[in-house]
Design an enzyme around this catalytic site. Structure first.
Site, PDB file in Angstrom:
ATOM      1  N   LYS A 184       0.812  -1.221   0.000  1.00 15.46           N
ATOM      2  CA  LYS A 184       0.000   0.000   0.000  1.00 15.46           C
ATOM      3  C   LYS A 184       0.844   1.269   0.000  1.00 15.46           C
ATOM      4  O   LYS A 184       2.027   1.261   0.312  1.00 15.46           O
ATOM      5  CB  LYS A 184      -0.986  -0.007   1.180  1.00 15.46           C
ATOM      6  CG  LYS A 184      -2.202  -0.895   0.895  1.00 15.46           C
ATOM      7  CD  LYS A 184      -3.258  -0.832   1.978  1.00 15.46           C
ATOM      8  CE  LYS A 184      -4.441  -1.743   1.578  1.00 15.46           C
ATOM      9  NZ  LYS A 184      -5.456  -1.822   2.645  1.00 15.46           N
ATOM     10  N   ARG A 238      -3.471  -9.997   5.212  1.00 18.96           N
ATOM     11  CA  ARG A 238      -3.946 -10.021   3.825  1.00 18.96           C
ATOM     12  C   ARG A 238      -2.820  -9.510   2.928  1.00 18.96           C
ATOM     13  O   ARG A 238      -2.468  -8.336   2.989  1.00 18.96           O
ATOM     14  CB  ARG A 238      -5.194  -9.131   3.736  1.00 18.96           C
ATOM     15  CG  ARG A 238      -5.864  -9.131   2.368  1.00 18.96           C
ATOM     16  CD  ARG A 238      -7.081  -8.201   2.386  1.00 18.96           C
ATOM     17  NE  ARG A 238      -7.714  -8.144   1.085  1.00 18.96           N
ATOM     18  CZ  ARG A 238      -7.289  -7.363   0.108  1.00 18.96           C
ATOM     19  NH1 ARG A 238      -6.245  -6.586   0.287  1.00 18.96           N
ATOM     20  NH2 ARG A 238      -7.909  -7.353  -1.051  1.00 18.96           N
TER      21      ARG A 238
HETATM   22  C1  7PM Z   1      -6.770  -1.523  -5.685  1.00 16.04           C
HETATM   23  C2  7PM Z   1      -6.253  -0.737  -4.666  1.00 16.04           C
HETATM   24  C3  7PM Z   1      -7.348  -2.701  -5.408  1.00 16.04           C
HETATM   25  C4  7PM Z   1      -6.358  -1.143  -3.354  1.00 16.04           C
HETATM   26  C5  7PM Z   1      -7.441  -3.111  -4.120  1.00 16.04           C
HETATM   27  C6  7PM Z   1      -6.953  -2.328  -3.085  1.00 16.04           C
HETATM   28  C7  7PM Z   1      -8.202  -4.358   2.364  1.00 16.04           C
HETATM   29  C8  7PM Z   1      -9.248  -5.182   2.018  1.00 16.04           C
HETATM   30  C9  7PM Z   1      -8.520  -4.168   0.258  1.00 16.04           C
HETATM   31  C10 7PM Z   1      -7.801  -4.278   3.744  1.00 16.04           C
HETATM   32  C11 7PM Z   1      -9.545  -5.871   4.192  1.00 16.04           C
HETATM   33  C12 7PM Z   1      -5.701  -3.536  -1.483  1.00 16.04           C
HETATM   34  C13 7PM Z   1      -6.985  -2.761  -1.672  1.00 16.04           C
HETATM   35  N1  7PM Z   1      -7.737  -3.740   1.248  1.00 16.04           N
HETATM   36  N2  7PM Z   1      -9.925  -5.949   2.910  1.00 16.04           N
HETATM   37  N3  7PM Z   1      -9.451  -5.064   0.700  1.00 16.04           N
HETATM   38  N4  7PM Z   1      -8.522  -5.062   4.607  1.00 16.04           N
HETATM   39  N5  7PM Z   1     -10.190  -6.601   5.113  1.00 16.04           N
HETATM   40  O1  7PM Z   1      -4.659  -2.840  -1.346  1.00 16.04           O
HETATM   41  O2  7PM Z   1      -6.891  -3.542   4.151  1.00 16.04           O
HETATM   42  O3  7PM Z   1      -5.664  -4.742  -1.583  1.00 16.04           O
HETATM   43  S1  7PM Z   1      -8.461  -3.679  -1.385  1.00 16.04           S
END
Ligand code: 7PM
Length: 277
Positions: free
Chosen positions: A222, A256
């Site tokens: 991130k 995750r």
């Molecule tokens: C594009 C940018 C696609 C960012 C997806 C994302 C989380 C999550 C996501 C989290 C939980 C990513 C995010 N982040 N579910 N879904 N916790 N529980 O960086 O931090 O994967 S999507």
């Protein structure tokens, strides 16, 4: 031992577990939509399972800052066939990363074991749909909506604000008959937060844990990692692992991540050391 059941399987959450990310969006930011077809979704799942993932998290809605709304039918068409195929082929817990009632119902019918909702079941119909599945739920904090959440988010005290919000969602869940023991809490790294907010939350995970819940963190690759290291998304693995190691020390138990093997190995050491006399 602290067993939590996820549909047809259970996990000992006194130990760390890796949740592998499977994006089935055409615009997944660090996969470039390469895993869009069913076949590549299955290959990617098989690899993450071999590398030691306990859960595969399937998501079809990009919640990236600035992302646009995905139509329900489109999300259903992207996500459900993938969940079905994974559950037919592999003996693994599948998590569904969704806020949509229809997707929650469909995924549960296909054998999903966890509902992972970045909107904490705030969308119309989601709370009741989730309650009817009797599955565990990961409630995540987000301030604002994906499209605008990074426009100068402000908090009184970020850790307390996030804890208060999560507890309000715990109470909403209880009001429809969802047991506390079925809930996992997530501070929502990067969701309506700038660097000091993300760092503060990671430095005080114990405050969320102390509410009496298992904690999941999602910080893989991130922006906060890039902010600290000044590195592009494809070079954020080492930073991601450092932040996840810290989160483990402060009580998080589900991680995750995109990069399963490095985390499984790092967490195996973290947990072995902690358990030695
Ligand atoms: C594009 C940018 C696609 C960012 C997806 C994302 C989380 C999550 C996501 C989290 C939980 C990513 C995010 N982040 N579910 N879904 N916790 N529980 O960086 O931090 O994967 S999507």
């Amino acid at each position: 031992m602290s067993l939590m059941s996820f549909g047809d399987k259970s996990l000992d959450l006194s130990l760390p577990h890796v949740m592998g990310i499977l994006n089935v969006t055409p615009d997944s930011f660090s996969d470039g939509g390469v895993f869009n077809s069913l076949d590549s979704a299955l290959r990617q799942s098989e690899k993450m399972i071999q590398e030691g993932a306990s859960i595969i998290d399937v998501g079809g809605e990009s919640t990236r800052p600035g992302a646009v709304f995905v139509a329900t039918q489109q999300e259903v068409d992207r996500v459900l066939p993938v969940i079905d195929a994974i559950k037919r082929r592999f003996d693994i817990i599948v998590s569904v990363d969704t806020s949509t009632a229809e997707v929650i119902r469909g995924a549960a019918d296909l054998g999903a074991g966890l509902i992972n909702d970045v909107r904490s079941l705030e969308r119309e119909g989601a709370l009741l749909a989730a309650a009817k599945t009797h599955l565990p739920i990961c409630l995540m904090h987000m301030k604002g909506m994906p499209k605008t959440m990074q426009d100068a988010p402000e908090y009184v005290q970020v850790v307390d604000d996030v804890a208060d919000y999560l507890m309000s969602r715990v109470i909403a869940c209880e009001s429809v008959g969802i047991a506390r023991s079925h809930l996992i809490l997530d501070p929502g790294i990067g969701f309506g937060k700038v660097l000091p907010h993300n760092l503060s939350l990671l430095n005080h995970i114990e405050k969320i844990k102390k509410l009496g819940f298992n904690v999941l963190v999602g910080l893989s690759r991130k922006t906060m990692i890039g902010d600290v290291l000044n590195l592009p998304v494809e070079e954020r693995l080492y930073g991601t692992m450092g932040a996840n190691a810290s989160a483990y020390s402060k009580g998080a138990r589900i991680f995750r991540v995109h990069d399963v093997r490095p985390h499984v190995e790092m967490l195996a050491l973290m947990s072995r050391i902690e358990r030695e006399v």
